[in-house]
Write a protein that holds these residues in place. Structure first.
Motif, PDB file in Angstrom:
ATOM      1  N   TYR A  20       0.918  -1.169  -0.114  1.00 39.89           N
ATOM      2  CA  TYR A  20       0.013   0.107  -0.122  1.00 39.89           C
ATOM      3  C   TYR A  20       0.844   1.104   0.260  1.00 39.89           C
ATOM      4  CZ  TYR A  20       0.741  -0.007   5.076  1.00 39.89           C
ATOM      5  OH  TYR A  20       1.506  -0.064   6.206  1.00 39.89           O
ATOM      6  N   ASP A  33       3.478   1.349  -1.884  1.00 36.82           N
ATOM      7  CA  ASP A  33       4.603   1.504  -3.239  1.00 36.82           C
ATOM      8  C   ASP A  33       3.494   1.667  -4.275  1.00 36.82           C
ATOM      9  OD1 ASP A  33       6.586   1.017  -1.686  1.00 36.82           O
ATOM     10  OD2 ASP A  33       6.345  -0.978  -1.925  1.00 36.82           O
ATOM     11  N   ILE A  34       2.371   1.055  -4.363  1.00 41.97           N
ATOM     12  CA  ILE A  34       1.466   1.089  -5.474  1.00 41.97           C
ATOM     13  C   ILE A  34      -0.001   1.617  -5.051  1.00 41.97           C
ATOM     14  CG2 ILE A  34       0.434  -0.411  -7.047  1.00 41.97           C
ATOM     15  CD1 ILE A  34       2.616  -2.635  -6.557  1.00 41.97           C
ATOM     16  N   PRO A  35      -0.457   2.757  -5.834  1.00 38.72           N
ATOM     17  CA  PRO A  35      -1.870   3.273  -5.709  1.00 38.72           C
ATOM     18  C   PRO A  35      -2.943   2.259  -5.718  1.00 38.72           C
ATOM     19  CG  PRO A  35      -0.500   4.515  -7.439  1.00 38.72           C
ATOM     20  CD  PRO A  35       0.114   3.042  -6.747  1.00 38.72           C
ATOM     21  N   LEU A  36      -3.925   2.489  -4.853  1.00 33.98           N
ATOM     22  CA  LEU A  36      -4.756   1.644  -4.793  1.00 33.98           C
ATOM     23  C   LEU A  36      -5.612   1.563  -6.293  1.00 33.98           C
ATOM     24  CD1 LEU A  36      -7.315  -0.035  -3.402  1.00 33.98           C
ATOM     25  CD2 LEU A  36      -8.315   2.162  -3.039  1.00 33.98           C
ATOM     26  N   GLY A  37      -5.422   2.675  -6.830  1.00 31.73           N
ATOM     27  CA  GLY A  37      -6.213   2.806  -8.150  1.00 31.73           C
ATOM     28  C   GLY A  37      -5.699   1.820  -9.322  1.00 31.73           C
ATOM     29  N   HIS A  38      -4.329   1.336  -9.226  1.00 31.73           N
ATOM     30  CA  HIS A  38      -3.735   0.463 -10.100  1.00 31.73           C
ATOM     31  C   HIS A  38      -4.497  -0.897  -9.936  1.00 31.73           C
ATOM     32  CE1 HIS A  38       0.096   2.830 -11.162  1.00 31.73           C
ATOM     33  NE2 HIS A  38      -1.052   3.632 -10.778  1.00 31.73           N
ATOM     34  N   PHE A  39      -4.813  -1.239  -8.738  1.00 32.21           N
ATOM     35  CA  PHE A  39      -5.425  -2.797  -8.475  1.00 32.21           C
ATOM     36  C   PHE A  39      -6.814  -2.386  -9.072  1.00 32.21           C
ATOM     37  CE2 PHE A  39      -2.303  -3.151  -5.229  1.00 32.21           C
ATOM     38  CZ  PHE A  39      -1.827  -4.434  -5.460  1.00 32.21           C
ATOM     39  N   LEU A  40      -7.509  -1.428  -8.974  1.00 39.10           N
ATOM     40  CA  LEU A  40      -8.716  -1.194  -9.440  1.00 39.10           C
ATOM     41  C   LEU A  40      -8.840  -1.100 -10.960  1.00 39.10           C
ATOM     42  CD1 LEU A  40     -10.289   1.314  -6.898  1.00 39.10           C
ATOM     43  CD2 LEU A  40     -10.396  -1.049  -6.904  1.00 39.10           C
ATOM     44  N   THR A  41      -7.887  -0.516 -11.487  1.00 36.92           N
ATOM     45  CA  THR A  41      -7.652  -0.622 -13.027  1.00 36.92           C
ATOM     46  C   THR A  41      -7.792  -1.999 -13.831  1.00 36.92           C
ATOM     47  OG1 THR A  41      -6.462   1.442 -12.867  1.00 36.92           O
ATOM     48  CG2 THR A  41      -6.770   0.609 -14.902  1.00 36.92           C
ATOM     49  N   LEU A  42      -6.805  -2.790 -12.914  1.00 35.28           N
ATOM     50  CA  LEU A  42      -6.579  -4.288 -13.107  1.00 35.28           C
ATOM     51  C   LEU A  42      -8.058  -4.799 -13.120  1.00 35.28           C
ATOM     52  CD1 LEU A  42      -5.109  -6.706 -13.792  1.00 35.28           C
ATOM     53  CD2 LEU A  42      -4.550  -6.864 -11.534  1.00 35.28           C
ATOM     54  N   LEU A  55     -10.862  -3.670 -13.220  1.00 35.02           N
ATOM     55  CA  LEU A  55     -12.067  -3.014 -14.318  1.00 35.02           C
ATOM     56  C   LEU A  55     -11.899  -3.800 -15.675  1.00 35.02           C
ATOM     57  CD1 LEU A  55     -14.005  -1.015 -15.042  1.00 35.02           C
ATOM     58  CD2 LEU A  55     -12.393   0.860 -15.399  1.00 35.02           C
ATOM     59  N   ALA A  56     -10.368  -3.830 -15.750  1.00 34.03           N
ATOM     60  CA  ALA A  56     -10.062  -4.247 -17.203  1.00 34.03           C
ATOM     61  C   ALA A  56     -10.389  -5.764 -17.383  1.00 34.03           C
ATOM     62  CB  ALA A  56      -8.612  -4.330 -17.573  1.00 34.03           C
ATOM     63  N   ALA A  72      -8.615  -5.416  -2.650  1.00 39.58           N
ATOM     64  CA  ALA A  72      -7.784  -4.272  -2.599  1.00 39.58           C
ATOM     65  C   ALA A  72      -8.390  -3.184  -1.728  1.00 39.58           C
ATOM     66  CB  ALA A  72      -7.739  -3.838  -4.037  1.00 39.58           C
TER      67      ALA A  72
END
Lengths: 126, 171, 453
Positions: free
Chosen positions: A14, A16-25, A27-28, A63
């Motif tokens: 948490y 190093d990587i923003p939460l949004g990147h998990f959510l983008t994955l 969503l994709a 996430a």
């Protein structure tokens, strides 16, 4: 003692990587699953795309569970993380039951009609 | 190698594999290959759950999805080996494909702009990091979430009975 | 010296140390597969009153050999290098790819079959968790060790199923189908039997499983170790787990996926050369590692005997027990390997003894015998844990034994209710109709002495 598990890989993402990147994955994956449901004809693959969508939802649950909101008290953050994981386990159990029944239905349709094209299953059409 | 870089490399590698797997499920013609792509996707998702600190859920993901559900899918695909419908050769000219793609892009764009983009910075705070352990999950399932737990066990029982009935039924 | 270096590495570069641990385990499994193949062939031929491979590797020294003792003598290795020669032969054989196979899947299937066998060893402790062995083993001491073993072993189906599908051969396909059905069926019994052990331990860490087994036997005998195979519920779990283990590794008598007189060679019918060798290696590696899992869960892991040497030392003050305790510590990896080896010997013995099961027998055994038994065992362990928590050790044993007796009575009642389960030798009352008399007559029939009609 064994220090291998104290490596930062487990749990400290948490920072190093923003939460949004998990959510983008997530969503994709959900979008790809819905495209698959729309365009494929083979009912087994349609089913697999539904599983893909369920897993995308699971990923977003986990996430959100791992990224506590800074406005929430620490105690509530733990409880909300447990809520997210409980939801994921419920979804997994539902997916397992759904697969058992759904594949059973596909096999039954196959035995009845010798053909499992989703576009040909139109006897219920009004 | 610093821990931040390690985390980022691991996450983007795993998510790339997961996306490739999802693409494979949707676009590979052979059902067996699609199922394998889905197995790859589920396995990497399990590893991503480990990264998030959810050990128990991650291993359940690998055991339930990759180990049990997908083996069942492969089993059915093999039984129906020659009877599965032919996919259209011109998938990309299909009207359904174009509509599906357009709607997916529009909905994804909306969700990304309205929901995901605001979360890029605002989350992240201190909390007890032991929430993913089997002990924590077991405790919460026998205290807070005992009713959901009982309900999903009844659901699984109904699922077992239903699938046995479907399999035994004579048409 | 070496120990110091490892400790420093643990402080400075844990990632490199993790890699070294992986190399230890994978290297050990890889190096031990050829001797295992030799051992299986020799032992099986001894059991079947044959000779087996005993010629290769015999060296005759020339008469003018510089060492006087060896000149003109034969040194026999009893065919020990036979697997090596077999490997060379397989490596140089023509690699045939049949026509119309699904090429990518056909190539990737052996690799997928090999993966679980090697990944399975990651959580097994092959040494005590203190001192030098503590940083060298296991590769990753995760909270979910038992689930990891079950999850990875359930991935073993893919290699066989894909090989069967990709080969474009109906016997291969049937072998793959049988493999997947068999693995799904026996995973359940395996998981339930292990769940009982997990509940008794209260943790899924494999190091904790071994640590609990080092405790006093039955909670009462301080100088003996509580190996789970010595406890009643643990023994039932061990038997179920062992049967499921043989089924998971596709060994005789559960080798239906590769039954040679029905399916040629099952899923690897169309594989030749190195691809076949990879399947072969995966099977033996899986046997080896699964034996290690059994040893960890039920046989006290790396301990030599179920005896607490230090407790004996404290009680008697005899120095020999301290020496034995130290020996138990330092010989731990060898003892663990020895237990794996014993497990494989048991596999070979089973193969030489038992005939292959029929398919319906396989399914009946898995679903109707092992699964209910393991669930009943799970309930018994639950009652044992509750009894121990509430009333101490004696209460736990009373609860467990009472539950076992009640379970056995219920089982007997089920037997009398269901006609199929009734023993064939009991006397049954058969109502027969005498057409001449026009009335019903009741006769006692003893099926153990059948009369001609």
């Amino acid at each position: 003692m064994n220090t291998f598990l104290n490596l930062p890989l487990a749990g400290a993402v948490y920072e190093d990587i923003p939460l949004g990147h998990f959510l983008t994955l997530s969503l994709a994956m959900f979008a790809l699953g819905s495209i698959g449901v729309l365009i494929r004809k083979n009912p087994v693959i349609v089913f697999m795309c539904i599983e893909l969508m369920l897993n995308a939802v699971n990923l977003s649950f986990l996430a959100f569970a791992a990224y506590p909101n800074s406005h929430v008290q620490a105690n509530n953050a733990f409880e909300s993380a447990m809520a997210g994981q409980a939801m994921v386990i419920v979804v997994m159990a539902i997916a397992a039951a759904e697969v058992a029944v759904g594949l059973g239905i596909i096999m039954a349709i196959f035995r009845y009609r010798n053909n499992v094209d989703v576009d040909d299953m139109n006897t219920m059409r009004g | 190698m610093s821990s931040t870089l390690l985390n980022q490399v691991a996450f983007y590698l795993l998510s790339a594999i997961a996306i490739l797997g999802a693409l494979g499920v949707v676009f590979l013609k052979s059902p067996v290959r699609a199922a394998l792509a889905l197995v790859a996707n589920f396995f990497t998702l399990g590893l991503i759950y480990f990264m998030l600190g959810n050990q128990m859920i991650g291993i359940s993901q690998i055991m339930v999805y990759a180990g049990a559900i997908m083996v069942l899918f492969l089993f059915v695909i093999m039984i129906l080996k020659d009877q599965t419908p032919e996919e259209d050769k011109s998938l990309f000219q299909d009207r359904r494909f174009i509509f599906g793609l357009l709607s997916a892009i529009v909905i994804c764009g909306l969700i990304w702009a309205l929901v995901i983009n605001p979360t890029m910075q605002s989350f992240g705070g201190e909390m007890d990091r032991s929430y993913g352990s089997p002990q924590a999950i077991g405790r919460s399932f026998f205290t807070t979430y005992v009713w959901p737990f009982e309900i999903i066990s009844i659901l699984l029982l109904v699922g077992i009975v239903g699938s046995i009935m479907l399999a035994k039924r004579k048409f | 010296m070496v120990a110091e270096w490892f400790f420093q590495l643990n402080e400075n570069n844990p990632l490199l140390l993790g890699l070294i641990r992986v190399i230890f385990v994978v290297g050990a499994v890889l190096a031990l597969v050829p001797p295992l193949i030799w051992w299986e062939r020799r032992l099986l031929s001894w059991m079947q009153d044959r000779i087996g491979p005993n010629r290769s590797g015999t060296i005759t020294f020339p008469d003018n050999f510089p060492l006087k003792g060896l000149a003109g003598k034969k040194v026999r290795t009893f065919g020990l290098i036979q697997p090596l020669l077999d490997g060379v032969k397989l490596f140089f054989k023509e690699d045939i790819t049949p026509s119309d196979v699904d090429r990518k899947l056909y190539f990737i299937a052996p690799a997928i079959a090999l993966f679980p066998a090697f990944a399975l060893g990651a959580t097994l402790p092959w040494g005590p968790s203190t001192g030098l062995y503590g940083i060298l083993t296991p590769i990753a001491d995760v909270e979910i060790g038992v689930l990891y073993v079950l999850a990875i072993s359930s991935l073993g189906a893919y290699g066989l199923v894909l090989a069967g599908y990709a080969s474009n051969n109906k016997y291969s396909l049937m072998g793959g189908l049988r493999a997947s059905a068999q693995l799904i069926s026996y995973e359940l019994a395996m998981a339930m039997s292990v769940a009982a052990i997990v509940m008794a331990v209260g943790s899924m860490k494999l190091t904790n499983v071994v640590a609990i087994q080092e405790g006093p036997l039955w909670g009462a005998v301080p100088w003996a170790q509580n190996w789970f195979i010595l406890t009643p519920f643990g023994f039932i779990s061990a038997v179920i787990f062992l049967i499921a283990l043989v089924a998971e590794t596709n060994r005789a008598p559960f080798d239906l996926p590769e039954a040679e007189n029905e399916l040629i060679a099952g899923y690897h019918t169309e594989y030749s050369s190195m691809k076949f060798a990879v399947f072969f290696m995966g099977e033996y590696a899986a046997m080896f590692v699964f034996s290690g899992v059994f040893a960890t869960l039920f046989l006290g892991g790396y301990n030599i005997l179920p005896v607490n040497w230090m407790a004996l030392h404290d009680a008697t003050g005899a120095g020999i027990f301290k020496f034995l305790s130290n020996a138990n510590y330092w010989l731990a990896p060898l003892v663990f390997l020895g237990k794996c080896f014993g497990g494989i010997t048991f596999f070979i013995w089973l193969r030489a003894t038992l005939p292959r099961l029929r398919y319906d027998q396989l399914m009946n055994l898995g679903w109707k015998s092992l699964l209910p038994l393991s669930v009943a065992n799970f309930i018994v362990v639950g009652l044992w844990v509750i009894g121990t928590e509430l009333y101490g050790v004696a209460g736990g044993w009373a609860a467990a034994i009472g539950a076992m007796v009640i379970g056995y009575i219920i089982y007997l009642n089920i037997l009398t209710v269901s006609k199929k389960g009734a023993p064939a030798t009991t006397k049954r009352t058969v109502t027969m109709v005498n057409p001449e008399a026009g009335r019903r007559s009741v006769a006692m029939v003893d099926p153990s002495t059948p009369k001609s009609p």
